[in-house]
Design a protein around this motif. Structure first.
Motif, PDB file in Angstrom:
ATOM      1  N   ARG A   4      28.464  75.952  16.240  1.00  0.00           N
ATOM      2  CA  ARG A   4      28.923  76.673  17.424  1.00  0.00           C
ATOM      3  C   ARG A   4      29.716  75.751  18.342  1.00  0.00           C
ATOM      4  O   ARG A   4      30.780  76.120  18.850  1.00  0.00           O
ATOM      5  N   GLU A   5      29.215  74.562  18.566  1.00  0.00           N
ATOM      6  CA  GLU A   5      29.920  73.600  19.415  1.00  0.00           C
ATOM      7  C   GLU A   5      31.281  73.251  18.825  1.00  0.00           C
ATOM      8  O   GLU A   5      32.263  73.101  19.557  1.00  0.00           O
ATOM      9  N   ARG A   6      31.344  73.133  17.504  1.00  0.00           N
ATOM     10  CA  ARG A   6      32.599  72.786  16.837  1.00  0.00           C
ATOM     11  C   ARG A   6      33.637  73.879  17.047  1.00  0.00           C
ATOM     12  O   ARG A   6      34.799  73.603  17.356  1.00  0.00           O
ATOM     13  N   VAL A   7      33.236  75.132  16.873  1.00  0.00           N
ATOM     14  CA  VAL A   7      34.165  76.253  17.040  1.00  0.00           C
ATOM     15  C   VAL A   7      34.644  76.350  18.484  1.00  0.00           C
ATOM     16  O   VAL A   7      35.841  76.501  18.751  1.00  0.00           O
ATOM     17  N   ILE A   8      33.729  76.254  19.419  1.00  0.00           N
ATOM     18  CA  ILE A   8      34.101  76.370  20.829  1.00  0.00           C
ATOM     19  C   ILE A   8      35.036  75.228  21.242  1.00  0.00           C
ATOM     20  O   ILE A   8      35.986  75.436  22.007  1.00  0.00           O
ATOM     21  N   ALA A   9      34.798  74.037  20.728  1.00  0.00           N
ATOM     22  CA  ALA A   9      35.687  72.914  21.038  1.00  0.00           C
ATOM     23  C   ALA A   9      37.109  73.217  20.590  1.00  0.00           C
ATOM     24  O   ALA A   9      38.074  72.969  21.329  1.00  0.00           O
ATOM     25  N   VAL A  10      37.259  73.776  19.404  1.00  0.00           N
ATOM     26  CA  VAL A  10      38.592  74.104  18.898  1.00  0.00           C
ATOM     27  C   VAL A  10      39.229  75.193  19.757  1.00  0.00           C
ATOM     28  O   VAL A  10      40.411  75.115  20.114  1.00  0.00           O
ATOM     29  N   LYS A  14      39.784  71.212  22.608  1.00  0.00           N
ATOM     30  CA  LYS A  14      39.167  69.893  22.653  1.00  0.00           C
ATOM     31  C   LYS A  14      39.034  69.314  21.258  1.00  0.00           C
ATOM     32  O   LYS A  14      39.241  69.992  20.264  1.00  0.00           O
ATOM     33  N   GLU A  15      38.662  68.059  21.177  1.00  0.00           N
ATOM     34  CA  GLU A  15      38.467  67.412  19.894  1.00  0.00           C
ATOM     35  C   GLU A  15      37.138  67.860  19.287  1.00  0.00           C
ATOM     36  O   GLU A  15      36.134  68.001  19.981  1.00  0.00           O
ATOM     37  N   ALA A  16      37.155  68.080  17.980  1.00  0.00           N
ATOM     38  CA  ALA A  16      35.946  68.429  17.256  1.00  0.00           C
ATOM     39  C   ALA A  16      35.693  67.381  16.188  1.00  0.00           C
ATOM     40  O   ALA A  16      36.593  66.614  15.822  1.00  0.00           O
ATOM     41  N   ASP A  17      34.471  67.337  15.665  1.00  0.00           N
ATOM     42  CA  ASP A  17      34.125  66.330  14.662  1.00  0.00           C
ATOM     43  C   ASP A  17      34.529  66.738  13.254  1.00  0.00           C
ATOM     44  O   ASP A  17      34.230  66.051  12.285  1.00  0.00           O
ATOM     45  N   GLY A 292      49.266  69.984   7.282  1.00  0.00           N
ATOM     46  CA  GLY A 292      50.492  70.643   7.709  1.00  0.00           C
ATOM     47  C   GLY A 292      50.419  71.188   9.122  1.00  0.00           C
ATOM     48  O   GLY A 292      51.398  71.120   9.882  1.00  0.00           O
ATOM     49  N   PHE A 293      49.264  71.705   9.481  1.00  0.00           N
ATOM     50  CA  PHE A 293      49.100  72.309  10.809  1.00  0.00           C
ATOM     51  C   PHE A 293      48.735  71.279  11.859  1.00  0.00           C
ATOM     52  O   PHE A 293      49.169  71.345  13.014  1.00  0.00           O
ATOM     53  N   GLY A 294      47.886  70.345  11.483  1.00  0.00           N
ATOM     54  CA  GLY A 294      47.319  69.403  12.444  1.00  0.00           C
ATOM     55  C   GLY A 294      45.874  69.756  12.728  1.00  0.00           C
ATOM     56  O   GLY A 294      45.446  70.901  12.561  1.00  0.00           O
ATOM     57  N   ARG A 295      45.123  68.792  13.156  1.00  0.00           N
ATOM     58  CA  ARG A 295      43.687  69.008  13.369  1.00  0.00           C
ATOM     59  C   ARG A 295      43.391  69.875  14.586  1.00  0.00           C
ATOM     60  O   ARG A 295      42.401  70.591  14.625  1.00  0.00           O
ATOM     61  N   LYS A 296      44.220  69.793  15.594  1.00  0.00           N
ATOM     62  CA  LYS A 296      43.902  70.461  16.852  1.00  0.00           C
ATOM     63  C   LYS A 296      44.234  71.952  16.796  1.00  0.00           C
ATOM     64  O   LYS A 296      45.322  72.351  16.396  1.00  0.00           O
TER      65      LYS A 296
END
Length: 325
Positions: A4-10, A14-17, A292-296
């Protein structure tokens, strides 16, 4: 981070792990509703380990008799919307799933948009009322008696707003996936879409936001004029998802149309490596999409629902690879 934290960060830029993922499919008809649907969802989530728990919705507006004119349509829709049993059944199933699912996951309810919900009663009238025919019927009826049809569609929209609010406030879902139709150039002109579809889309999307949920906007089918989804849509959407290969519009181009919004997608849903590849090929494709898209701002997913018979080991390979990157 939890899922959940990972999805909300995106979503919040924000940066996610790692890159979170969301995939879904329509379960077999005998597992679409009730207790079997609950078990089918939980099995899917366990086997794929997706970050987002997307609850499917097969509790559709029911058929209430033959429709031959816009006046018939308004009469039948009025009868349907006075009985919201299909909403109660969807909410009850959703609550059972959320209560038993991974507590670390990000949860999502599903709403079939005003266009799709409007044709569901027509599709159930009997043999011969297939998808293309009822989509054409919907467009013809709107041109025949706009006033009567828009009044019926307003009743549908009000029910969908109720469902949106209850997903968040009663089920406890973090978000709602709003599946919009109507932007295909085959059925409506740009002006017809603006007048007949867009106001209801925005009304329901706003209800999601007003309830406190994140809004995932899904733009479905081929031959889309994606420009119809303008800044008014972008203002209400937190995440956008469309048929990259159907529209067509590359993920990177979506950054231009929806600046600052997270994007869900990357994989073809009914062809490509999920159909004719192996785990190694899926992992390579996941890596290619992300590079191709990028992490963020990316949630890895597919254009739309996967095939019911999808090999879930391949889905899990994509999920694991994305989370690792």
């Amino acid at each position: 981070m939890t899922k959940r934290e990972r999805v909300i960060a995106v979503i919040e830029g924000k940066e996610a792990d790692g890159i979170p993922s969301s995939f879904a499919l329509h379960f077999p008809q005998d597992q679409a509703t009730g207790s079997k649907a609950v078990e089918a969802h939980l099995k899917f989530f366990k086997e794929t380990d997706t970050d987002i728990i997307k609850i499917m919705n097969e509790h559709l507006l029911p058929e209430h008799g033959m429709v031959r004119t816009p006046a018939d349509y308004y009469e039948k829709i009025s009868a349907i919307t006075r009985d919201t049993g299909f909403i109660a059944d969807q909410l009850e199933m959703s609550k059972r799933i959320v209560d038993r699912a991974d507590k670390d996951a990000f949860t999502m309810g599903t709403i079939h948009g005003i266009c799709a919900s409007g044709i569901h009663p027509l599709e159930r009238m009997g043999e011969g009322y297939n998808y293309s025919e009822v989509r054409q019927m919907q467009a013809d009826f709107l041109r025949w008696d706009e006033k009567k049809m828009l009044a019926a569609m307003q009743l549908i929209a009000e029910d969908l707003c109720i469902l949106a609010g209850k997903y968040v406030k009663e089920v406890g879902a973090d978000s709602v996936y709003y599946a919009s139709l109507g932007a295909e150039t085959k059925w409506f002109t740009d002006e017809e879409f603006r007048r007949w579809i867009k106001p209801f889309d925005l009304q329901i999307m706003k209800a999601i936001k007003d309830a406190g949920g994140y809004c995932f906007l899904h733009m479905c089918k081929s031959g889309l004029n994606m420009e119809r989804y303008d800044e008014d849509y972008a203002a209400l959407a937190d995440v956008v998802n469309w048929g990259v290969y159907e529209a067509p519009m590359a993920l990177e181009e979506g950054k231009r149309l929806f600046p600052g919004k997270a994007v869900l997608g990357g994989f073809e849903n009914r062809s490509g490596v999920f159909v004719d590849g192996n785990e190694a090929a899926v992992r390579e494709e996941a890596k290619r999409i992300i590079e191709g898209f990028g992490r963020k701002g990316l949630i890895l997913g597919a254009d739309c629902t996967l095939a019911t018979e999808q090999d879930l080991k391949l889905v899990r390979a994509a999920v694991e690879e994305a989370r690792r990157l």
